[in-house]
Structure formats: C-alpha cells, structure tokens
Design a protein around this motif. Structure first.
Motif, PDB file in Angstrom:
ATOM      1  N   GLN A   1       5.717   9.132   7.157  1.00  0.00           N
ATOM      2  CA  GLN A   1       6.679  10.053   6.551  1.00  0.00           C
ATOM      3  C   GLN A   1       7.646   9.311   5.638  1.00  0.00           C
ATOM      4  N   GLU A   2       8.032   8.116   6.040  1.00  0.00           N
ATOM      5  CA  GLU A   2       8.958   7.320   5.226  1.00  0.00           C
ATOM      6  C   GLU A   2       8.362   7.001   3.859  1.00  0.00           C
ATOM      7  N   ILE A   3       7.097   6.628   3.813  1.00  0.00           N
ATOM      8  CA  ILE A   3       6.524   6.186   2.539  1.00  0.00           C
ATOM      9  C   ILE A   3       5.917   7.319   1.718  1.00  0.00           C
ATOM     10  N   THR A   4       5.565   8.436   2.356  1.00  0.00           N
ATOM     11  CA  THR A   4       4.962   9.547   1.609  1.00  0.00           C
ATOM     12  C   THR A   4       5.938  10.681   1.340  1.00  0.00           C
ATOM     13  N   GLY A   5       6.981  10.800   2.151  1.00  0.00           N
ATOM     14  CA  GLY A   5       7.879  11.940   2.041  1.00  0.00           C
ATOM     15  C   GLY A   5       7.298  13.211   2.633  1.00  0.00           C
ATOM     16  N   LYS A   6       6.145  13.091   3.294  1.00  0.00           N
ATOM     17  CA  LYS A   6       5.464  14.246   3.878  1.00  0.00           C
ATOM     18  C   LYS A   6       5.358  14.071   5.380  1.00  0.00           C
ATOM     19  N   LYS A   7       5.678  15.117   6.123  1.00  0.00           N
ATOM     20  CA  LYS A   7       5.610  15.039   7.576  1.00  0.00           C
ATOM     21  C   LYS A   7       4.156  14.997   8.023  1.00  0.00           C
ATOM     22  N   PRO A   8       3.759  13.983   8.798  1.00  0.00           N
ATOM     23  CA  PRO A   8       2.383  13.940   9.288  1.00  0.00           C
ATOM     24  C   PRO A   8       2.091  15.071  10.274  1.00  0.00           C
ATOM     25  N   LEU A   9       0.831  15.343  10.461  1.00  0.00           N
ATOM     26  CA  LEU A   9       0.420  16.324  11.460  1.00  0.00           C
ATOM     27  C   LEU A   9       0.730  15.783  12.861  1.00  0.00           C
ATOM     28  N   PRO A  10       1.004  16.665  13.831  1.00  0.00           N
ATOM     29  CA  PRO A  10       1.279  16.227  15.206  1.00  0.00           C
ATOM     30  C   PRO A  10      -0.016  15.904  15.956  1.00  0.00           C
ATOM     31  N   LEU A  11      -0.812  15.056  15.323  1.00  0.00           N
ATOM     32  CA  LEU A  11      -2.109  14.644  15.843  1.00  0.00           C
ATOM     33  C   LEU A  11      -2.165  13.126  15.838  1.00  0.00           C
TER      34      LEU A  11
ATOM     35  N   TRP B   1       0.793  -1.222   0.000  1.00  0.00           N
ATOM     36  CA  TRP B   1       0.000   0.000   0.000  1.00  0.00           C
ATOM     37  C   TRP B   1       0.828   1.277   0.000  1.00  0.00           C
ATOM     38  N   ALA B   2       2.143   1.161   0.072  1.00  0.00           N
ATOM     39  CA  ALA B   2       2.987   2.359   0.110  1.00  0.00           C
ATOM     40  C   ALA B   2       2.755   3.284  -1.090  1.00  0.00           C
ATOM     41  N   PRO B   3       2.662   2.781  -2.334  1.00  0.00           N
ATOM     42  CA  PRO B   3       2.397   3.692  -3.458  1.00  0.00           C
ATOM     43  C   PRO B   3       1.064   4.419  -3.336  1.00  0.00           C
ATOM     44  N   TRP B   4       0.079   3.765  -2.748  1.00  0.00           N
ATOM     45  CA  TRP B   4      -1.228   4.416  -2.567  1.00  0.00           C
ATOM     46  C   TRP B   4      -1.104   5.617  -1.643  1.00  0.00           C
ATOM     47  N   TRP B   5      -0.410   5.450  -0.531  1.00  0.00           N
ATOM     48  CA  TRP B   5      -0.214   6.571   0.396  1.00  0.00           C
ATOM     49  C   TRP B   5       0.600   7.688  -0.245  1.00  0.00           C
ATOM     50  N   LYS B   6       1.615   7.321  -0.992  1.00  0.00           N
ATOM     51  CA  LYS B   6       2.444   8.343  -1.649  1.00  0.00           C
ATOM     52  C   LYS B   6       1.616   9.162  -2.639  1.00  0.00           C
ATOM     53  N   ALA B   7       0.719   8.496  -3.351  1.00  0.00           N
ATOM     54  CA  ALA B   7      -0.145   9.216  -4.288  1.00  0.00           C
ATOM     55  C   ALA B   7      -1.082  10.174  -3.568  1.00  0.00           C
ATOM     56  N   ARG B   8      -1.584   9.780  -2.415  1.00  0.00           N
ATOM     57  CA  ARG B   8      -2.471  10.661  -1.650  1.00  0.00           C
ATOM     58  C   ARG B   8      -1.703  11.890  -1.151  1.00  0.00           C
ATOM     59  N   ALA B   9      -0.459  11.708  -0.778  1.00  0.00           N
ATOM     60  CA  ALA B   9       0.352  12.852  -0.349  1.00  0.00           C
ATOM     61  C   ALA B   9       0.542  13.831  -1.497  1.00  0.00           C
ATOM     62  N   ALA B  10       0.781  13.316  -2.692  1.00  0.00           N
ATOM     63  CA  ALA B  10       0.964  14.179  -3.860  1.00  0.00           C
ATOM     64  C   ALA B  10      -0.302  14.959  -4.183  1.00  0.00           C
ATOM     65  N   GLU B  11      -1.445  14.422  -3.806  1.00  0.00           N
ATOM     66  CA  GLU B  11      -2.724  15.103  -4.059  1.00  0.00           C
ATOM     67  C   GLU B  11      -3.054  16.156  -3.011  1.00  0.00           C
ATOM     68  N   GLY B  12      -2.288  16.211  -1.929  1.00  0.00           N
ATOM     69  CA  GLY B  12      -2.486  17.264  -0.934  1.00  0.00           C
ATOM     70  C   GLY B  12      -3.257  16.875   0.301  1.00  0.00           C
ATOM     71  N   HIS B  13      -3.473  15.581   0.509  1.00  0.00           N
ATOM     72  CA  HIS B  13      -4.143  15.133   1.728  1.00  0.00           C
ATOM     73  C   HIS B  13      -3.186  15.202   2.911  1.00  0.00           C
ATOM     74  N   GLU B  14      -3.751  15.152   4.118  1.00  0.00           N
ATOM     75  CA  GLU B  14      -2.950  15.177   5.341  1.00  0.00           C
ATOM     76  C   GLU B  14      -2.991  13.802   6.011  1.00  0.00           C
ATOM     77  N   PHE B  15      -1.990  13.571   6.869  1.00  0.00           N
ATOM     78  CA  PHE B  15      -1.840  12.274   7.520  1.00  0.00           C
ATOM     79  C   PHE B  15      -1.561  12.451   9.004  1.00  0.00           C
ATOM     80  N   ALA B  16      -1.976  11.451   9.784  1.00  0.00           N
ATOM     81  CA  ALA B  16      -1.697  11.452  11.217  1.00  0.00           C
ATOM     82  C   ALA B  16      -1.729  10.008  11.709  1.00  0.00           C
ATOM     83  N   SER B  17      -1.218   9.804  12.901  1.00  0.00           N
ATOM     84  CA  SER B  17      -1.083   8.463  13.461  1.00  0.00           C
ATOM     85  C   SER B  17      -2.401   7.945  14.031  1.00  0.00           C
ATOM     86  N   HIS B  18      -2.572   6.631  13.890  1.00  0.00           N
ATOM     87  CA  HIS B  18      -3.693   5.917  14.514  1.00  0.00           C
ATOM     88  C   HIS B  18      -3.132   4.811  15.416  1.00  0.00           C
ATOM     89  N   THR B  19      -1.849   5.017  15.858  1.00  0.00           N
ATOM     90  CA  THR B  19      -0.980   4.016  16.488  1.00  0.00           C
ATOM     91  C   THR B  19      -0.622   2.962  15.432  1.00  0.00           C
TER      92      THR B  19
END
Length: 248
Positions: free
Chosen positions: A129-139, A63-81
């Motif tokens: 962050q490793e798979i998207t190259g984008k820093k997740p929100l601190p949430l 699923w790593a390419p899927w997450w990377k594509a979402r980052a390129a589209e401008g979505h945000e990410f955060a931890s769910h543990t």
C-alpha cells in the motif's frame, strides 16, 4: 462461499480463470508487464520482499515504481508474507515453527505466535500500500502453499483469507526445465485448465534454466482466450469476493 446481498461485478465471460503471480527474482517482471498490457489481462500479484537479480528486495526502492505502475493499470495485490516465511509445523498453544527464505534471517527457524504471524502477513500488505497507494486485498498466499488448519485460522482471525491454486493451475515454472520443457508445460495447461481455476506462476525462478515466462506466458493467454476463457482478478472470485467486500 460466503453469502452477501451486495451486488458485485462479474467476470466478463462465463469461463473465467484467475491468473496469480508470486514474486521471484523479478528478471522477467518487465516482460510480464508488457504481455499483460498487450493482452489486456488483469492479474493478482502476491508479493514478498524476495532477493532479486539487482540485489534489492522485490518490495525495495528499485522495484517500487514497477509496482506503482501495475496499480495504475488496475491489477490487484496481496501479501505473500514479507520475508517469504515458510510454515514448518504447529506447536502447542497459539505457536508455530516458521522459517524465512528471504531477508536477514534466511534459513533460521523461529517460534512465532499467531500475532507474530499476522504481523508478518500485514508487513507485506502495508509495504504494498505504501508504494502503490492502493489497498491490497485481504488475502495472502503462504510460501510453497504450506499451511495447517491452525495457521489458516490464525490468519483469518486477523483479516486474511488464504489463497492456494487449482491443480491444473500449477503452471510449472518452478520445475526443472531439463525434465519439464516449456512446450510440455504449455500444452498441459491448455489441455487441463477449467473455468474457475486459479493459476500460479512467478516473476522469475532462480533454479529454472529455461525461463517459463518468455516462452509460455503469452501463448497461454492467447490459447485460453481462443478457447473462450477470460481473465479476472481474485476480487471477483466467488470464493473470496464476499470476504473482500466485508473485510475493510
């Protein structure tokens, strides 16, 4: 609300809602991405490494390419543990009783310190962050929304604010479809959602026989837009934007 003198971007209208999507079996993930792109809606994803229909974890290599594509589209990410770990109770000192529902220790109870809990939250954020190259929100979002004041304080001490959801924002995709039909859930959401609400759905629920997302996701978005709502990510939420701007 935390105060800040920093000028921050505002949502595109005066009736914002904040759609958030937690991981799941990922069976509807591609459909969700198509709908979000078609409707030009940005969301915040809360990710854990949950079991998927492919057998890989939702934060695994498949699923790593899927997450990377979402980052390129401008979505945000955060931890769910990382291992979708449920809080089970407070213990003495800085300790908690915890139970993973994913990963190699699924279903086992553990006693964790606050530092160990923080490491679990951070583990998912680092993987994102490793798979998207984008820093997740601190949430972060605790699985099941199960927390205690002590647990939330521990997470905040290591840089993570917790995000729940609004009562009307519970979209019901975890409920049994035999009792809660997709149409009934859709009509309830369109009737009850108010400006500022945080909405919650998932990227696939194992137990629901009639999946929510194919039936309800796009009608929900178009129905809310027709009522004058717009969609924003949690980066712009008034309860979190100052925290996000301050925590690096």
């Amino acid at each position: 609300m935390l105060s800040s003198s920093v000028a921050l971007a505002q949502p595109a209208c005066d009736k914002p809602v904040y759609l958030t999507l937690d991981t799941g079996h990922m069976g509807v993930a591609n459909l969700v991405a198509e709908v979000l792109n078609r409707q030009n809606v940005k969301v915040t994803f809360f990710a854990a490494n949950e079991k998927t229909q492919e057998g890989d974890g939702s934060l695994g290599s498949f699923w790593a390419p899927w997450w990377k594509a979402r980052a390129a589209e401008g979505h945000e990410f955060a931890s769910h543990t990382f291992d979708h770990v449920y809080w089970r109770g407070d213990l003495s000192g800085d300790k908690f009783r915890m139970r993973p529902s994913a990963g190699p220790s699924t279903g086992k109870d553990f006693t964790w310190t606050a530092a160990e809990y923080c490491a679990e939250i951070d583990r998912s954020a680092r993987r994102l962050q490793e798979i998207t190259g984008k820093k997740p929100l601190p949430l972060y979002r605790a699985p099941g929304g199960k927390t205690s004041p002590k647990l939330l304080a521990a997470a905040k001490s290591c840089g993570y604010a917790h995000v729940g959801w609004s009562p009307a924002g519970f979209l019901g995709d975890e409920l049994p479809s035999e009792t809660y039909s997709n149409n009934a859930l859709l009509q309830k959401a369109l009737r009850d959602i108010r400006p500022g609400d945080i909405l919650l759905a998932h990227l696939g629920i194992w137990s629901r026989k009639d999946p929510w997302a194919p039936a309800d996701l796009e009608p929900l978005i178009t129905g809310l837009k027709a009522r004058g709502f717009c969609f924003a990510t949690l980066r712009d939420h008034p309860s979190y934007r100052d925290w996000i701007a301050r925590v690096k």
